[in-house]
Each structure stands twice: as structure tokens, then as C-alpha cells.
Motif scaffolding. Sequence first.
Motif, short mmCIF file in Angstrom:
data_model
loop_
_atom_site.label_atom_id
_atom_site.label_comp_id
_atom_site.label_asym_id
_atom_site.label_seq_id
_atom_site.Cartn_x
_atom_site.Cartn_y
_atom_site.Cartn_z
N SER A 89 0.85 -1.19 0.00
CA SER A 89 0.00 0.00 0.00
C SER A 89 0.88 1.24 0.00
O SER A 89 2.06 1.17 0.34
CB SER A 89 -0.91 0.02 1.23
N GLY A 90 0.29 2.33 -0.37
CA GLY A 90 1.08 3.55 -0.43
C GLY A 90 0.24 4.78 -0.15
O GLY A 90 -0.95 4.83 -0.43
N MET A 91 0.89 5.75 0.46
CA MET A 91 0.24 7.02 0.75
C MET A 91 1.15 8.13 0.23
O MET A 91 2.36 8.10 0.45
CB MET A 91 0.09 7.14 2.28
N LEU A 92 0.54 9.08 -0.43
CA LEU A 92 1.32 10.19 -0.98
C LEU A 92 0.65 11.50 -0.62
O LEU A 92 -0.54 11.68 -0.89
CB LEU A 92 1.41 10.06 -2.50
N PHE A 93 1.38 12.40 -0.01
CA PHE A 93 0.93 13.78 0.15
C PHE A 93 1.68 14.62 -0.87
O PHE A 93 2.92 14.56 -0.92
CB PHE A 93 1.22 14.29 1.56
N CYS A 100 2.79 7.18 -9.42
CA CYS A 100 3.55 6.60 -8.30
C CYS A 100 3.23 5.12 -8.13
O CYS A 100 4.08 4.34 -7.72
CB CYS A 100 3.25 7.36 -7.01
N SER A 101 2.01 4.75 -8.44
CA SER A 101 1.66 3.33 -8.38
C SER A 101 2.50 2.55 -9.39
O SER A 101 3.09 1.51 -9.06
CB SER A 101 0.16 3.17 -8.66
N LYS A 102 2.61 3.08 -10.59
CA LYS A 102 3.42 2.39 -11.61
C LYS A 102 4.89 2.34 -11.20
O LYS A 102 5.55 1.34 -11.36
CB LYS A 102 3.31 3.12 -12.96
N LEU A 103 5.37 3.45 -10.66
CA LEU A 103 6.79 3.54 -10.33
C LEU A 103 7.17 2.60 -9.19
O LEU A 103 8.25 2.01 -9.17
CB LEU A 103 7.15 4.98 -9.96
N THR A 104 6.26 2.45 -8.21
CA THR A 104 6.61 1.68 -7.01
C THR A 104 6.05 0.27 -7.02
O THR A 104 6.42 -0.54 -6.18
CB THR A 104 6.06 2.38 -5.75
N GLY A 105 5.13 -0.01 -7.92
CA GLY A 105 4.52 -1.34 -7.94
C GLY A 105 3.39 -1.50 -6.93
O GLY A 105 2.82 -2.59 -6.82
N VAL A 106 3.06 -0.47 -6.19
CA VAL A 106 1.90 -0.56 -5.29
C VAL A 106 0.63 -0.57 -6.15
O VAL A 106 0.47 0.28 -7.01
CB VAL A 106 1.87 0.66 -4.32
N PRO A 107 -0.25 -1.55 -5.91
CA PRO A 107 -1.45 -1.61 -6.76
C PRO A 107 -2.23 -0.30 -6.69
O PRO A 107 -2.31 0.32 -5.62
CB PRO A 107 -2.27 -2.75 -6.15
N LEU A 108 -2.78 0.09 -7.80
CA LEU A 108 -3.46 1.38 -7.91
C LEU A 108 -4.53 1.55 -6.83
O LEU A 108 -4.65 2.61 -6.21
CB LEU A 108 -4.07 1.51 -9.31
N GLU A 109 -5.28 0.48 -6.59
CA GLU A 109 -6.39 0.62 -5.62
C GLU A 109 -5.87 0.73 -4.19
O GLU A 109 -6.62 1.04 -3.28
CB GLU A 109 -7.42 -0.49 -5.80
N LYS A 110 -4.58 0.49 -3.99
CA LYS A 110 -4.01 0.61 -2.64
C LYS A 110 -3.16 1.88 -2.52
O LYS A 110 -2.45 2.08 -1.54
CB LYS A 110 -3.16 -0.62 -2.32
N ASP A 119 7.54 15.94 -10.05
CA ASP A 119 8.78 15.18 -9.90
C ASP A 119 9.02 14.83 -8.44
O ASP A 119 9.44 13.72 -8.12
CB ASP A 119 9.96 15.99 -10.46
N ALA A 120 8.72 15.77 -7.56
CA ALA A 120 8.94 15.53 -6.13
C ALA A 120 8.10 14.36 -5.63
O ALA A 120 8.58 13.54 -4.84
CB ALA A 120 8.63 16.79 -5.33
N SER A 121 6.85 14.26 -6.10
CA SER A 121 6.00 13.14 -5.66
C SER A 121 6.66 11.81 -5.99
O SER A 121 6.71 10.89 -5.17
CB SER A 121 4.65 13.15 -6.38
N HIS A 122 7.12 11.71 -7.23
CA HIS A 122 7.67 10.43 -7.67
C HIS A 122 9.01 10.15 -6.99
O HIS A 122 9.30 9.01 -6.63
CB HIS A 122 7.81 10.42 -9.20
N ASP A 123 9.81 11.19 -6.82
CA ASP A 123 11.07 11.01 -6.09
C ASP A 123 10.80 10.50 -4.67
O ASP A 123 11.44 9.55 -4.20
CB ASP A 123 11.83 12.34 -5.99
N ALA A 124 9.85 11.14 -3.99
CA ALA A 124 9.57 10.77 -2.60
C ALA A 124 9.07 9.33 -2.53
O ALA A 124 9.47 8.57 -1.65
CB ALA A 124 8.54 11.73 -2.00
N ALA A 125 8.20 8.98 -3.47
CA ALA A 125 7.67 7.61 -3.47
C ALA A 125 8.78 6.59 -3.67
O ALA A 125 8.86 5.57 -2.98
CB ALA A 125 6.60 7.46 -4.55
N LEU A 126 9.66 6.90 -4.59
CA LEU A 126 10.75 5.97 -4.87
C LEU A 126 11.68 5.84 -3.66
O LEU A 126 12.06 4.73 -3.26
CB LEU A 126 11.53 6.45 -6.10
#
Lengths: 753, 153
Positions: A364-368, A381-391, A410-417
Motif C-alpha cells: 500500500s502507499g500514501m502520498l501527500f 507513483c503506483s506504476k513507479l513503485t509497484g503498489v497496486p493502484l487501488e491501494k 517530480d517531487a512526488s515520484h522522487d519521494a515515493a521511490l
Amino acid sequence: MDPFTIARRDFLKTSGALVVTLSLPAAVTTALSQSAGGKPPLTPDQLDSWIAVLPNGNVTAYFGKMDMGQGVDVAIAQMVAEELDVAFERVEVVMGDTLLTCNQGGASGSTGIQFGGIALRNAAAEARRLLVERGAERLAVPADQLSVDNGVIMVTGNPRQKVTYGELIGGQYFQSTLDWNKRYGNPLAVKGKAQPKQPSEYKVVGKSFPQKIIAEKVMGRLQYITDVKVEGMLHARVIRPPTAGCGPVSVDESSIKSIPGARAVRVKEFIAVVAPREWDAVRAAEMLKVTWAPPCTPFPTMETLHDHIRKAKSIGGETPINKGDVEAALKGAHRVIEAEYEWPLQSHASMGPACAIADIKSDSGMLFTGSQKPHYGRNGCSKLTGVPLEKMHAKWIPGPGSYGRNDAGDASHDAALISKLVGRPVRLQYMRHDGTAWDPKGPAGVYRARAGLDAEGNVIAYDFFAKGFSRQDVSQIENDPKDTLAGQLTGYAPKATILFQTPAEKYEFANKRCGWECVGPLLDRVSPLRTGHFRDPLGAETHFASESFIDEIAHGTGADPVEFRLKYLKDPRHVAIVKAAADKAGWTPRSNPDRGKGDDMTGRGFSYTERNGTLVAVVCEVEVNRKTGRVWAKKFTVAHDCGQIINPAGLRIVIEGNVLQATSRTLFEEVQFDADRVKSVDWATYPILEIADAPQAIDIVLINRPEVAPSGGGEPSTRTVPAAIANAIFDATGVRLRKVPLTPQRMKEALRA
Amino acid sequence: MKVNLVVNGKHATVDADPAMPLLYALRDDLGLNNPKFGCGRAQCGACTVHVNGVPTRSCVTPVGSTAGKNVTTMSGLGTAEKPHPVQAAFIAEQVPQCGYCLNGWVMTAAALLRDNPTPSDAQIRTALAGLKCRCGTHMAILRAVKRAVTMIA
Ligand code: FES
Ligand code: FES
């Protein structure tokens, strides 16, 4: 398609693990606790996806776009309050949460009201219809004998016989459907059986309401994206290549071992540092020793950028819009006027560098995020991290300014990674240089225009051709890692969309042709000069050229610039906007400009444009200093017609912001670079307008057309400003500046020549 | 190293590298989020606080140098019930768009009006030089400062 349909109650269950110092507003929490009948899925065809009535009769509106500080949410609350017949104060607008709102495309193209608001208006109208229907049943009186006042349904002529919205449905779901056009993003449209009100019935729409959030901002109480803290989080900073196009060879993690808890993370070419304390992360980013591959030199010099564009191979374009036979008309012309204009690369340079907080777990993942596109960012971010979209849950929190595809995506994706790599929640804030040097840039271009005149000075041919970098080298939506630095650094191959623009106006020249083509990016991946949407994408750029050129033709034919425009405009709204600005500014044709005495020359310039239904005309008065070359845009008069106006006072302030930012871009802004790097890294190397440069006055005339569907106000006045300034400079000095920014240096050189 | 200072009227102790900028101490150690990181280079004003009454860029001010001093942030300037006149004027004029720049404008204007309650337009512009607002709210800022002048008078 946006397949995200998780129920809101599941959100409450799954997000429990994350302790956040943020709390949802009370009304939302109450709305969430509604349970009777179960929450329908969060799809646009459910009325409950848009409107909730709380037990106390207050209303929550779920808006799938968001407000970047211009007060769109206020306008949305007005539209909802209007249709539901509740007081404005009783409507709360929830925005930018992927678990609470449908994807209406985020903040985008000044469509907050134009598209986003219309969906809410229709939903609110339908909610009122259903409520009145229920009220009729409850009161055993036909619906047509009922009226509604501030959420109280009463029998006409017998106001004591009444029932409130809260009593009818408070805390429960409507469980009712809407017609939905099956599209997500900006084009999303929904409609119920109800007809929205006629403008003549409006009580709330068209009145001015303040933004409540402004008090929170001014008192220092608003929680910004940069202020979100999550339990157990680490602070992160990214390490960008010192020169464009070169990747890391090795990272020496021992170089930061003196910093408590600091670590470096690396995947392919992506490098970041984390530390428990923010200052330590900042220091670690400075101290980390990275060996980089030798620099390559992907860029032309700044001086040759526009030559590069002129000569570069086209990677695609649009068949020119053609009316008549321009070539033949030009050949037969008595006289041809030609000019070429240049616009530089510009940075969004948001007030603060972007920040995002991510907590990516295995499942699962949370993004602010402060990005304008939280729904799309969630997908990316779901694609980048592999967290399922619905999670994957994304929540937008107000950030440090946003004017298109800035550094926030860019910051969102960097932070997720980074969070995925370190297995902890991560707060990433960029440093200033990351924000200015590495945000996607507003595209540079070369604009060529020709006009053919007959012996009487009538325009018989008009030819406009634009060539530059695509406005979507990286996409404005953040749906796909390929459009982000984190993605590109970890191996996603970018793929640009080829898109440019031609002028938006309605001059009726007998023969007219407008075309464009794009040139390829200077560096095909991880480029600090990649281009993307910057407020009113290509609007300022294109219309600087086209409206400067109209001025040149007018001058060439000895006509007054306003008179010239009116001669070729026929559409009544277009004629009206030109006249409105000219009248308000007291424009009078004159044979010789009064250039003033002493060091300061004064002049006035005119410009008019359209943007997706919104018309703007601007008169600018300038002062140009002979000695220093300083241009002061001293006064603006703006006429603005965006159809139906929802919140006039709010709109005025939005227009002022457009005018100031556009003035800044016209007079001061240009990304500095050399062959291997971007040299604009902060405010000293990317100067913007200072308060000394603010005009003395901006006069605004709002043309309200209640019967015309509202179009946007967030950007259109941006595009009208640059040429108004340049035309005023010509009027003041007799010198034409065709290369932005119109710096003192260029002004002085032109005056000397 | 422990640094003792007074922040918004309360005693506070920060245990940090004395070279760390005050901004991080306020935001991360003392939980005062209102000063913002805009540039970290003293170029924008987003981090402005008063140190012993003087508008100061906290992003380049070592926390060690503020030992024993009085620090006021924008959230300590006024209260919801009794906002500082500059804050009340900024709200009335609906100044901010994103609002991320506000610490600079509000804190600098507050100091200006304390030292010169009746500034001319030119004096206002001079006092506010060097502050950035990327959203372009300058017209409203100027209106608000003038409004604050009349409120103080
Ligand atoms: S953050 Fe301190 S001046 Fe910009
Ligand atoms: S309001 Fe956004 S930078 Fe000033």
C-alpha cells in the motif's frame, strides 16, 4: 480511465496505520461516518461522489480539481450553494483527495469553473431536485408548491409547514445516479434530471465572497505540504547530476558517515540521501561524494538557442489553418511587412521548491503532494513503485505556488521511490536549485509573421508560423513515470507529445494562414531543459509575437492600433472587449506619441487575445528610462470577458496576479544555461519582478455575461500582457523589441542602434 | 549544543548544531511551521522572522547566534482574536494566492510600520525590496500595507 473505485469506508480502515498530524476537516469526517445503505463506489455516475448533506444540514461538495490559491473552491461553493439553495457559508469544498473525489483532471487550463464547476452545478441541482421530491412526500404537498430557503423546504404560503435537508437526508447517501459521459479528467461531465437555475434566479453566483483560507495563511496557521509530518519519517534530498546528461559512476557513502543516521540510496542514475533530521539531510546532500561521468555538452549556447530552433529539423507540426490563398496574396501584395520574435526558456520557479511526503509499503502507499494532479500522480507513483493502484492513496495539500507542470510532480515520484527504497515514510523537499534548475521549462520558440498590404493599406494576407520546443516534452499530467525525473533516471524512456500553438484571435483577413512545428528536445532524457506546461502554456509566448505583429502592421499602415483591430474584428464579443479596454483607458488616436521630457519616455500599447472562450484586452502604459534602459509597466487597463462571472472580487485579484506574473516573464525572465548545465539555480540567477517594478495601478473592467457559460479566468489575461508592454515600449521609444525578456540591456542597445 | 531562546514569548531550548539555520530549529525542533523554506539563500524572504524585532532571514541565521534573543514568527505576531494590523489588512485585502511568501511581506511590513507608521508609497516599496512573490500579488500587498497604515493611525 480511472479504475479507482475503493469505498471511502475502506479508506478509513486501510489508512489507519499512518499517523499523520493532519486531520480531515470536521465536516468531512462527519460525512465519512455516514453509513446507512453503504457508500456507493466513488464513480462520477454516483451523486454521492459529489454532494453530501450532513445531519446539521451543511453540505460537503467533493471537487476533483483543486484550488491553487485563486479561490476556485470559493466559486465552487457558490455554485453549489446556489443550486441547492443553502447559504454559502454552509458549503464546504473538499478537494484533491483520491479517496474522496473523482478525477476531474486536477488544476488544469483554467477549467476549474468551466468544466469542474459545471459538474458540481449539475450534481447540486440534481441533489436539490431529489430533496424537494422527498420533502414533497414528507409534507404530503406537491413539489411545485414548495420553496427552499437555506436548506429548509417549506410550503409556499405556509412557511410553518417545513422540513430541512438535514432532517430528510442528513448523514445518509442519496443512492442516486447521474448521467456521466464516461470520461475522466478535464472533460468529465455529469448531469442529472434537474435543470440548473436560470441566471436571473441567482442569489449567490455573481456576488463576491472572500476566501476563508486566506486568514489561515496570513495568521501562519495553514498547514502546507511542506508542513506535513508523518510518524517515523525520514528527511530526504535528491542529488541531481552537476551537468546535464551525465550519470553517476560511483557513490561513496562513507563520505557522509559522520552525519548521524544519514544514508545514500541509489537506483541506476537516481541518487538521494536520507537522514532523521532535516538539516542533516541537507548537509548529507552537500557532502555526499559522487563520481560522475565526464560532462557531455548537449546544449547550444544561450546566444544561439533561437538559431538552433530556426535550423533544427521539425519533429512534427500541424497542417496550417488556411483561409484563402496566402502565398498568392503575398505575391500580389503592394507591400509586405515581416517580423520575427523570440521567446526564451522560462522556469516556473515556484515560491518554494517542491515537497512531497510518501509512505510506500509493499502492498500500500500514501502520498501527500502539492502537485496540481494528485489523481494522475497517484497513478504514476503506483506504476513507479509497484503498489497496486487501488491501494495507492494520494492527497493534495496546498503547496508553494503552482503554475502548471512545475517541480511538484517530480517531487512526488522522487519521494515515493525513496520511501520504497528505505522502507520508511519520507519527506522530500527540494533545495532551491532543484526547483529552479530542474523544473520542466516553459518552451522557447521563434515566431515569424508576414502581412501583405494592398495599395490602400488593407491587409490582404496574413501568415504566422511558430517553431519551438513542444509544450509537452513531459506531459502535464503525471500519469506515467516516463514523464518524471525519477522515472527517467531509473530507466523509463521518455516520449514527448508534439504540441505547439497558433494565435487565438478573430481578425478577419481575406487570406490567413497560421501554422507551427516543433523541434526535438535538446537532450533526450533527464534534461533540465525539458519543456512542459507553464501557466497559459504557450499563451504568453505566441501572443507576444502575434499581438506585437498586429501593432507593427497597424503602424506600417499608419493606423491607430485600436482602430486597426476594430477594422478587422467582426465578432461582437471581440469588438466589445477591444472597445471596453480602450474606453476605460481613455484611449484616443494620436498622430505623434508624446514621448515625455527628460530621461523617462512614456508610451501606451494595446493587445487583445482569446483563450478558450475568455476574451481579454489590455492597455499598458510604460515609462522607459533613456539612460538605464529600465522599462516600468506603470499602468494596466484590463478588460475581461469570461462569460458568466461567479465571484467578481475574486476574479479581479486573479487577473492582477496574471498581469504581474506575465509582466515578470516579459521583462525579466530567461533561463540561463551553457553547453552542459542550467545556470539559473536561484533568484539571483533567475530574477523575477520585484515590488519596485509593480505597476502604479491596474484598472479592471469585468464584462459579465450571465447567459454565457463561464469560461476560465485563471490564465487568459497572462497572454495579453507581453505584447501590450512591447507595443507601449514602441510607442514610447520608436524602437521595437522582439526578443523576450525586454531587459534594460536590450532596451539600451536598441535605443543606441 | 543547547541553545536557549525566546520564541513568540515563550522560552525554548533547541539541542542542535549551532551552525544549523534558525529556520530548521523553528520548523523541525519547535514545530513552528509558519516560516517557510523558499531559497535558503537569503534571496526571497519566505523564512522571515523578527529577531529582537529586526526582520531576519532565518534560513541563513545560525541558531547559535540567536541564543538569548527574542524570536517572533508570523503566527506569533497576532492572534486570531487580535491579529496584527498588517495581518488584518492582508486578510481584508485578500492578498495571498499560494501564501508561501507571506512571512517575508508581513514581517517586513510590520517592522516598517512600527518604525515609520506613515510611510509614503516609495518608502513602502523600498522597505519591501528584495522580497519575492511568485504569484504576483504585489498590487494587493501594496493596498494592504496602505490599509494597515490607516488602521494604525
Ligand atoms: S528562504 Fe530564507 S530568504 Fe528565501
Ligand atoms: S502568494 Fe504565492 S508567492 Fe506570494
